[in-house]
Design a protein around this motif. Sequence first.
Motif, PDB file in Angstrom:
ATOM      1  N   VAL A 165       0.842  -1.196   0.000  1.00  0.00           N
ATOM      2  CA  VAL A 165       0.000   0.000   0.000  1.00  0.00           C
ATOM      3  C   VAL A 165       0.877   1.246   0.000  1.00  0.00           C
ATOM      4  N   HIS A 166       1.891   1.250   0.853  1.00  0.00           N
ATOM      5  CA  HIS A 166       2.790   2.401   0.943  1.00  0.00           C
ATOM      6  C   HIS A 166       3.483   2.667  -0.395  1.00  0.00           C
ATOM      7  N   ARG A 167       3.899   1.632  -1.073  1.00  0.00           N
ATOM      8  CA  ARG A 167       4.639   1.795  -2.328  1.00  0.00           C
ATOM      9  C   ARG A 167       3.729   1.982  -3.540  1.00  0.00           C
ATOM     10  N   GLY A 168       2.437   1.864  -3.343  1.00  0.00           N
ATOM     11  CA  GLY A 168       1.522   2.040  -4.468  1.00  0.00           C
ATOM     12  C   GLY A 168       1.681   0.977  -5.530  1.00  0.00           C
ATOM     13  N   PHE A 169       2.007  -0.250  -5.091  1.00  0.00           N
ATOM     14  CA  PHE A 169       2.251  -1.319  -6.068  1.00  0.00           C
ATOM     15  C   PHE A 169       0.991  -1.668  -6.841  1.00  0.00           C
ATOM     16  N   PHE A 170      -0.158  -1.566  -6.198  1.00  0.00           N
ATOM     17  CA  PHE A 170      -1.425  -1.824  -6.887  1.00  0.00           C
ATOM     18  C   PHE A 170      -2.112  -0.496  -7.181  1.00  0.00           C
ATOM     19  N   GLU A 171      -2.672  -0.395  -8.361  1.00  0.00           N
ATOM     20  CA  GLU A 171      -3.431   0.794  -8.771  1.00  0.00           C
ATOM     21  C   GLU A 171      -4.820   0.367  -9.230  1.00  0.00           C
ATOM     22  N   PRO A 172      -5.862   1.119  -8.854  1.00  0.00           N
ATOM     23  CA  PRO A 172      -7.211   0.789  -9.329  1.00  0.00           C
ATOM     24  C   PRO A 172      -7.376   1.146 -10.799  1.00  0.00           C
ATOM     25  N   VAL A 173      -8.022   0.263 -11.547  1.00  0.00           N
ATOM     26  CA  VAL A 173      -8.251   0.479 -12.975  1.00  0.00           C
ATOM     27  C   VAL A 173      -9.736   0.277 -13.258  1.00  0.00           C
ATOM     28  N   ALA A 174     -10.384   1.307 -13.762  1.00  0.00           N
ATOM     29  CA  ALA A 174     -11.791   1.209 -14.138  1.00  0.00           C
ATOM     30  C   ALA A 174     -11.922   0.457 -15.459  1.00  0.00           C
ATOM     31  N   HIS A 175     -13.077  -0.156 -15.668  1.00  0.00           N
ATOM     32  CA  HIS A 175     -13.310  -0.979 -16.861  1.00  0.00           C
ATOM     33  C   HIS A 175     -14.744  -0.766 -17.311  1.00  0.00           C
ATOM     34  N   PRO A 176     -15.002  -0.725 -18.622  1.00  0.00           N
ATOM     35  CA  PRO A 176     -16.366  -0.433 -19.088  1.00  0.00           C
ATOM     36  C   PRO A 176     -17.373  -1.544 -18.823  1.00  0.00           C
ATOM     37  N   ILE A 177     -16.924  -2.753 -18.516  1.00  0.00           N
ATOM     38  CA  ILE A 177     -17.832  -3.879 -18.295  1.00  0.00           C
ATOM     39  C   ILE A 177     -17.717  -4.423 -16.877  1.00  0.00           C
ATOM     40  N   ASN A 178     -16.494  -4.477 -16.363  1.00  0.00           N
ATOM     41  CA  ASN A 178     -16.229  -5.091 -15.069  1.00  0.00           C
ATOM     42  C   ASN A 178     -16.113  -4.045 -13.963  1.00  0.00           C
ATOM     43  N   PRO A 179     -16.178  -4.478 -12.714  1.00  0.00           N
ATOM     44  CA  PRO A 179     -15.930  -3.535 -11.606  1.00  0.00           C
ATOM     45  C   PRO A 179     -14.498  -3.011 -11.659  1.00  0.00           C
ATOM     46  N   THR A 180     -14.280  -1.865 -11.051  1.00  0.00           N
ATOM     47  CA  THR A 180     -12.915  -1.360 -10.905  1.00  0.00           C
ATOM     48  C   THR A 180     -12.091  -2.387 -10.132  1.00  0.00           C
ATOM     49  N   ALA A 181     -10.913  -2.675 -10.649  1.00  0.00           N
ATOM     50  CA  ALA A 181     -10.071  -3.713 -10.040  1.00  0.00           C
ATOM     51  C   ALA A 181      -8.673  -3.161  -9.805  1.00  0.00           C
ATOM     52  N   ARG A 182      -8.041  -3.661  -8.749  1.00  0.00           N
ATOM     53  CA  ARG A 182      -6.664  -3.277  -8.453  1.00  0.00           C
ATOM     54  C   ARG A 182      -5.709  -4.095  -9.316  1.00  0.00           C
ATOM     55  N   HIS A 183      -4.749  -3.401  -9.905  1.00  0.00           N
ATOM     56  CA  HIS A 183      -3.794  -4.032 -10.813  1.00  0.00           C
ATOM     57  C   HIS A 183      -2.370  -3.788 -10.341  1.00  0.00           C
ATOM     58  N   SER A 184      -1.549  -4.815 -10.416  1.00  0.00           N
ATOM     59  CA  SER A 184      -0.138  -4.671 -10.066  1.00  0.00           C
ATOM     60  C   SER A 184       0.576  -3.806 -11.091  1.00  0.00           C
ATOM     61  N   THR A 185       1.675  -3.217 -10.670  1.00  0.00           N
ATOM     62  CA  THR A 185       2.439  -2.339 -11.567  1.00  0.00           C
ATOM     63  C   THR A 185       3.782  -2.996 -11.874  1.00  0.00           C
ATOM     64  N   VAL A 186       4.870  -2.275 -11.699  1.00  0.00           N
ATOM     65  CA  VAL A 186       6.207  -2.818 -11.919  1.00  0.00           C
ATOM     66  C   VAL A 186       6.881  -2.973 -10.558  1.00  0.00           C
ATOM     67  N   PRO A 187       7.841  -3.898 -10.418  1.00  0.00           N
ATOM     68  CA  PRO A 187       8.364  -4.221  -9.088  1.00  0.00           C
ATOM     69  C   PRO A 187       9.483  -3.322  -8.603  1.00  0.00           C
ATOM     70  N   ALA A 188       9.619  -2.166  -9.202  1.00  0.00           N
ATOM     71  CA  ALA A 188      10.636  -1.205  -8.756  1.00  0.00           C
ATOM     72  C   ALA A 188      10.025   0.183  -8.772  1.00  0.00           C
ATOM     73  N   ARG A 189      10.363   0.978  -7.776  1.00  0.00           N
ATOM     74  CA  ARG A 189       9.973   2.389  -7.778  1.00  0.00           C
ATOM     75  C   ARG A 189      11.128   3.161  -8.416  1.00  0.00           C
ATOM     76  N   PHE A 190      10.859   3.802  -9.531  1.00  0.00           N
ATOM     77  CA  PHE A 190      11.845   4.629 -10.214  1.00  0.00           C
ATOM     78  C   PHE A 190      11.680   6.069  -9.719  1.00  0.00           C
ATOM     79  N   SER A 191      12.791   6.716  -9.384  1.00  0.00           N
ATOM     80  CA  SER A 191      12.679   8.082  -8.878  1.00  0.00           C
ATOM     81  C   SER A 191      12.159   9.040  -9.941  1.00  0.00           C
ATOM     82  N   ALA A 192      12.261   8.663 -11.201  1.00  0.00           N
ATOM     83  CA  ALA A 192      11.722   9.482 -12.286  1.00  0.00           C
ATOM     84  C   ALA A 192      10.463   8.854 -12.872  1.00  0.00           C
TER      85      ALA A 192
END
Length: 836
Positions: A763-790
Motif C-alpha cells: 500500500v505504501h509503495r503504491g504497487f497496486f493501482e485501481p483500474v476502471a473498466h467499461p464492463i467489469n468492476p474497478t479492479a486493483r492491478h499490479s504495476t512494476v516491481p521497482a519504484r523509479f525516482s523518475a
Amino acid sequence: MARQAVAAGDGGAGNGVLTGYTVVSLAGGIAGFYCTKLLADAGARIVFAEPPQGLALRRRTSSDAVPEPGADGALFQFLAGAGHSIVVDPSRADDRDLLDALLTAADAVVWSPGDGLADDPRCAPAALRERYPHLVVTAITSFGLDGPWAGRPATEFTLQAWSGGIVGLGRGAPERAPIHIGGEVGEWFAGAHAAAATLTARHRALRTGTGELVDLSMLETQILGLSYYPVSFYDTVNRPFRTQRRLSRPGVATAADGLIAVGCGTAQQWFDLCVMVGHPEWIDEDPTPAITERTNEKAAEIAAWFAEHTVAEIRELATAFRIPNSPVANGADVTGIDQHRAREFFTVNPQSGFTQPGPPFRSFPTLLRSPEPAPTLGAHTDHYRKSAGTARGHSADSASGAGYSPISPPPPASTSYRSATDAPLPFTGLRVLDMTTFWAGPSCTHYLALQGAEVIHVESAQRPDGTRLIAGVPVDEDRWWEKSGIFSGLNTNKRGITVDFRTDTGREILRRLVVSCDVLVENYTPRVIEQIGLDYDTVRTLRPDAIMVRMPGFGLTGPWRDNPAFAFVIEDASGLTWRTGYPGQNPVEPYCLGDPNAGVHALVGLLLALEHRRRTGAGMLVEAAMVDAALNITAEQVIEYSAYGTLLERDGNRGPHAAPQNLYRAAGLDEFGRPDNWVALAVATDEQWASLAEALGDPAWATAPHLRTAAGRRAHHDEIDEQLAAWCADRLSGEIVDRLWAAGIPVAEVRQPHRQAEIPQLVHRGFFEPVAHPINPTARHSTVPARFSAAPARYHRTHAPLLGQDNNAVLGELGYTAQEIAALERDEVIGGAPGF
C-alpha cells in the motif's frame, strides 16, 4: 570453445552491446550478482567493490561441498565472469578516494544490503544518488527502501510466503503443508528484473542526461512470478482464483524406468490423454468438472498405465498427440536431454572447466560476449588506483586509462529530473506489435506498455488470447470473454485488434503492422509464425531496422522446436520441478514461474536489442527460448553437480542456507473455514537463532549447546520442527509474526494471494493501482516491481482492450478506408466477439 582470458584491464571491452558501460557492484547476494552477470554478458564492465575478506558469495555452495583452499566457489565463478575486483577498506582514506573516483567515472551501481561495503552509510542508495547524480543506482531489497516493512528481516523463503506464491496456484497435496519452490529461484528472478530495471533507467538517462534511483522490491517480483494476477482476478469476479491445494495429474509420474512429466492444460489435451492411456470412453463422461478434477478422479488408472510404459514410450506417444511432456531434469542429467544437446546450450567455464548454462537468450547478430573468467579478490585494485591517480582534475570521460572511460561524462546536477510530472516515460515513441498470448509473452510487452510504449496486442476472434478463457465465468453470461482479471492484469495500456491471419487478407494486415512498428514480439510455436509468412527474413525485408523477439518454448531449432510449451513443462525440462517437493516423493511442478521468468529474460534481450539499434541503426532477431531462461535460474544444479559431483535435491520447505527453515501451522481457521493457517520461519545466522530462543523464552531445548551452530541445527532439524510446531499451534499467525519479527527473525504469514493488496508495505509503495473498466468492476492491478525516482505518478493509463476494440483506429492508421474495414468485418477477418 570459450576464448582465452583477456589481460587485466581489458575486461573484454571490445565485445558485447554494452561495451563502454561501467557498473559498480555493491551487492552481495544472488539477485545482485545475477543482475550484473546479465549486464556483463552483454559487454558491460562490472567492478566488484569488495571488503578485504571478500564477498561471502565467493565461498558459497548449496551442499556439503567445499571449494579448494584459496579457490573461489563454482557459483561465484559463473556469476562473476568477466568482472573486475577491487578491495576497499572504508576505514582507509585512500580506499575511499579510490571508490569515489570509480563511482565518478561509472554509469550505474547495483546495491543490496548485508555484505561488504553496502552497509556503510556513505554507500547507501540515497547517499550515492545525492553525491553522484549521473548514476543509475539500482537497489535490491526484500521490501523496498522505505515504508513500514523496509529493513525488516526476510529471506527468499519467507518472501515466497508473503507473496502468496506458496499457495497461489494450489501447489502440493491438501493433506500436507503448502510447498515452496526450491532452489532460491526468487533471488534469480529478482536479479533478472533488476537487470531489466537498470536498462530501463539507462534508456531514460540517455534522453534526460541524468541518472535515477531504482528501488526494486523482491516481494513485488515474487508476486509477479509466483501468482497469476490474483488481485485483479478477485476484484473482477469477487472470488479467489484457486482456494485449495491439489496435485496436477498426470503431472510428474513414475514410469517403468524413471520420472516423466505430462500435463493437460486444455480440454483437447485431456481428450488426447484419454485416448493415449486407452480410455477414450472418458471423453464422453460428464464434462462439468474442470480438467484438474477429472484427471484427479482418474489418477489411479492413469498412474497404472504410466507404470507399465517407459519414459521414451510415453514421450513418443505424448509428443505425437501434442500433449506437453518432458523428462524431469536435474543437475545430473539435464545436460543429456536431446534438445539441449542439439542446441549446444551448455558450455564450459573458462576458469575451472565445470559445465554451466549458456545465455538465457540468443540474438542474430550476437549481443553477447563469450564466457570469461571471474576475478580473483582484488585483482584489479592496483590498476584502478593508477587510473584514479591520473584522473584527478579531468572530466569523467577521460578520467581513466585506456578502455576505462564511461559512455559519457556526468551531466550537471541541474538536469536532474526530481519530480514525476516532468520525467519522460522511457519508452515513449516505441511502437510494438504484440503477437503474444497467455502469460510469458504478454508479461514482456506489458512492461513496455506500462513504461510508455504503444503496444498493439493482436488476437483473432476465432482464437482470442488464452487468458480471456481463464475467468471462471459461464459462457452464457453476457460478454464473458471480457471478464478475465488475468487478461486484464497483463494487458492494460495496450491497444487491441483482432486479425484472422489464416486468411491472405489478414496476413496483409500483419505485414502493414510490421512496417509501422519498431518491435515485433511473438510466442507461438515456431511453425505458426513461419506458416503465416512472418519469419525474421520476411520481417526485415518489410522493415530493416525492426527488432523481432521470438519466444518459443524450446528454441527455434532442435527436435523439440515445435513441442507445445506450458509453464509446467518448461519447469520440468529445466530442474525447477526437481527441487520442488518432499524428499522420498515425486517432485511437484511449480506451475507458475516458467512463464513470467521467460517474459523478463525476453525483456532484457529486447532492451539490449534497442541499445544495439541505438548504436548501429540496425534491427535484429532475439530468440528468447523459455527453457533457456529457466535453465539459467536453475544454474546452481548443473554447476554443483559438474564441479563437485553433488546432486541438489528437494527437501520440502527446508533450505540449504537457513536452519531451521520450514512452515508451521498456526492456530485458528483460515477465511475458508479450514485449519490451514501457516507461518514461514527461516533462521539464517547463529545470531538469529539466539534471538529466536530468547523470543521463545529461552526454553531448555532451544538453548542446548548443539543447536548454537548451523551444522548442529541442521542435524537436529526434526527435533526443532517438533518444538516449533507445538509452540506455533497455540498461537495465531499474526501473534507469531509480531513477536518474532520484532526479535529480528525472518518470519512471514503464508498469505492467500488475493490478499496481497492488503499488505501495508505494498500500500505504501503504491504497487497496486485501481483500474476502471467499461464492463467489469474497478479492479486493483499490479504495476512494476521497482519504484523509479523518475517514474510517472501512475502506471495504468487505460484498461485492457476489449476484443477488437481498436480495429477501426489501427486499421485506419494503416491506410484502410471505412468501407474496407466494414468489408473485413463482414468477412470475419476482424471482429469483436469470439467466433466459436
